[in-house]
Design an enzyme around this catalytic site. Structure first.
Site, mmCIF file in Angstrom:
data_model
loop_
_atom_site.group_PDB
_atom_site.id
_atom_site.type_symbol
_atom_site.label_atom_id
_atom_site.label_comp_id
_atom_site.label_asym_id
_atom_site.label_seq_id
_atom_site.Cartn_x
_atom_site.Cartn_y
_atom_site.Cartn_z
ATOM 1 C CG ASP A 56 -0.197 0.065 2.537
ATOM 2 O OD1 ASP A 56 1.054 0.025 2.514
ATOM 3 O OD2 ASP A 56 -0.851 0.155 3.590
ATOM 4 N N GLY A 57 2.181 1.113 -0.057
ATOM 5 C CA GLY A 57 3.049 2.286 -0.147
ATOM 6 C C GLY A 57 3.694 2.682 1.171
ATOM 7 C CD GLU A 58 0.849 2.319 6.043
ATOM 8 O OE1 GLU A 58 1.232 1.384 6.771
ATOM 9 O OE2 GLU A 58 -0.210 2.944 6.233
ATOM 10 C CG ASP B 257 24.547 26.008 -9.180
ATOM 11 O OD1 ASP B 257 24.556 26.555 -8.056
ATOM 12 O OD2 ASP B 257 23.676 26.248 -10.031
ATOM 13 C CE LYS C 257 19.688 30.763 -11.271
ATOM 14 N NZ LYS C 257 19.918 29.427 -10.735
ATOM 15 N NE ARG D 204 15.647 23.035 -4.300
ATOM 16 C CZ ARG D 204 15.521 22.394 -5.455
ATOM 17 N NH1 ARG D 204 15.827 22.988 -6.572
ATOM 18 N NH2 ARG D 204 15.099 21.144 -5.488
ATOM 19 C CD GLN D 205 8.415 27.326 0.130
ATOM 20 O OE1 GLN D 205 8.433 26.907 -1.018
ATOM 21 N NE2 GLN D 205 7.859 28.479 0.447
HETATM 22 C C1 R5P Z 1 19.599 27.891 -7.308
HETATM 23 O O1 R5P Z 1 19.844 28.998 -6.822
HETATM 24 C C2 R5P Z 1 20.541 26.752 -7.249
HETATM 25 O O2 R5P Z 1 21.801 27.124 -6.792
HETATM 26 C C3 R5P Z 1 20.679 26.090 -8.592
HETATM 27 O O3 R5P Z 1 21.272 26.990 -9.504
HETATM 28 C C4 R5P Z 1 19.339 25.659 -9.115
HETATM 29 O O4 R5P Z 1 18.640 24.913 -8.155
HETATM 30 C C5 R5P Z 1 19.491 24.856 -10.376
HETATM 31 O O5 R5P Z 1 18.240 24.589 -10.891
HETATM 32 P P1 R5P Z 1 18.066 24.188 -12.410
HETATM 33 O O6 R5P Z 1 19.045 23.105 -12.705
HETATM 34 O O7 R5P Z 1 16.636 23.723 -12.508
HETATM 35 O O8 R5P Z 1 18.291 25.415 -13.247
#
Ligand code: R5P
Length: 302
Positions: A33-35, A229, A187, A91-92
């Site tokens: 069931d996914g658990e 990155d 960016k 990220r949030q």
């Molecule tokens: C954002 O600020 C992160 O450092 C990455 O640049 C970002 O998460 C990369 O996302 P994507 O590959 O979708 O452009």
């Protein structure tokens, strides 16, 4: 004792070997069931280290991590260090729009309430997330193993490029280790999977003294450009950066990142845009995970 969840079994085994610690046997699977089911098959000492990234499938990997922490606590561990090499939901860290969940805060509370007594992560996207923990927390950097990897594959002096300003400290860290130059691009994210990148004039942001330490984008001409990155998700950021660096006459463009999320065919898109080599760390297991953070973690745990 090192206990690794299913998302970080290889990395956990490497850390256990480096630290000469017992690597616990675990069983983990999904019910029809996914658990999620987890079992730690070894008896639990007073002190354990639990290693688990919470990349895709984030919720399952997170539940597994929470089960391992609270089970270790129930079974007698009083010192539980959680190593979450890639922290999902980081990220949030704030409400960008009214009514949004501060997901990173909830995750931090869950990990802590399950029984973690110390939290370690690697190049977390937003360092302020660590403030959500009341327990000791650490954000390690993978730039040293990445720099070592670069020096092993590049013969000429490289130029390190951050694809946006947020990644510039990574480029600076690597450039310092390799004693080479670095710069960054500008960016703007138009939509979750659409970014626009352009050349930034460093003179706008840096003092003359700082500028002399760095390079202008013009000087990528004929050079081995290395883009760094923290995360590659859809690859949009990197594809744009590659186009600019090629336009500026870079000899080759190589790409390194810490966390290879790599969704929506990102690897293929990046290679198709003219990248020579992609390498990432093993915070997330992927075909590109050629750089190990095991030693970085092991050193922090000593
Ligand atoms: C954002 O600020 C992160 O450092 C990455 O640049 C970002 O998460 C990369 O996302 P994507 O590959 O979708 O452009």
């Amino acid at each position: 004792m090192i206990i690794a969840g299913s998302a970080s079994q290889n990395l956990g085994a490497k850390v256990a070997k480096l630290l000469n610690k017992k690597f616990a046997a675990i069983d983990t699977w999904k019910f029809p069931d996914g658990e999620r089911y987890t079992r730690i098959k070894d008896s639990i000492p007073n002190e354990v280290i639990i290693i688990q990234s919470t990349n895709y499938p984030q919720d399952e990997n997170l539940m597994e991590l929470l089960f391992l922490i609270s089970n270790a606590k129930d079974l007698g561990a009083s010192k539980i260090t959680v190593v979450n090499p890639y922290m999902g939901y980081a990220r949030q860290e704030k409400r960008f729009k009214e009514g949004e969940s501060i997901s990173a805060k909830t995750i931090a509370q869950l990990i802590q309430n399950a029984g973690a007594t110390k939290f370690i992560t690697i190049n977390i996207h937003e360092e302020s997330v660590l403030d959500f923990f009341d327990i000791e927390s650490m954000n390690l950097s993978a730039m040293e193993p990445i720099a070592n990897y670069i020096s092993g594959i590049i013969e000429d002096e490289p130029v390190i490029i951050a694809p946006d300003k947020g990644a510039f400290p990574f480029a600076e860290e690597i450039a310092k280790i390799l004693d080479c130059t670095c710069t960054y691009l500008s960016k703007v994210r138009l939509a979750p999977d659409k970014v626009e990148t352009c050349i930034v004039d460093l003179r706008c942001d840096l003092s003359k003294e700082e500028l002399e330490k760095h390079t202008n984008i013009d000087s990528v001409k004929g050079k081995e450009a290395i883009i760094i990155d923290d995360i590659i998700a859809t690859g949009g950021t990197i594809v744009n950066a590659i186009a600019i660096l090629k336009e500026q006459g870079a000899k080759n463009v190589n790409v390194c990142c810490v966390h290879p999320i790599l969704v929506k065919g990102a690897t293929i898109r990046i290679y198709a845009s003219g990248c020579k080599n992609i390498a990432s760390c093993d915070t997330i297991s992927s075909d590109t995970s050629l750089i190990s953070v095991a030693e970085t973690i092991a050193n922090a745990l000593k």
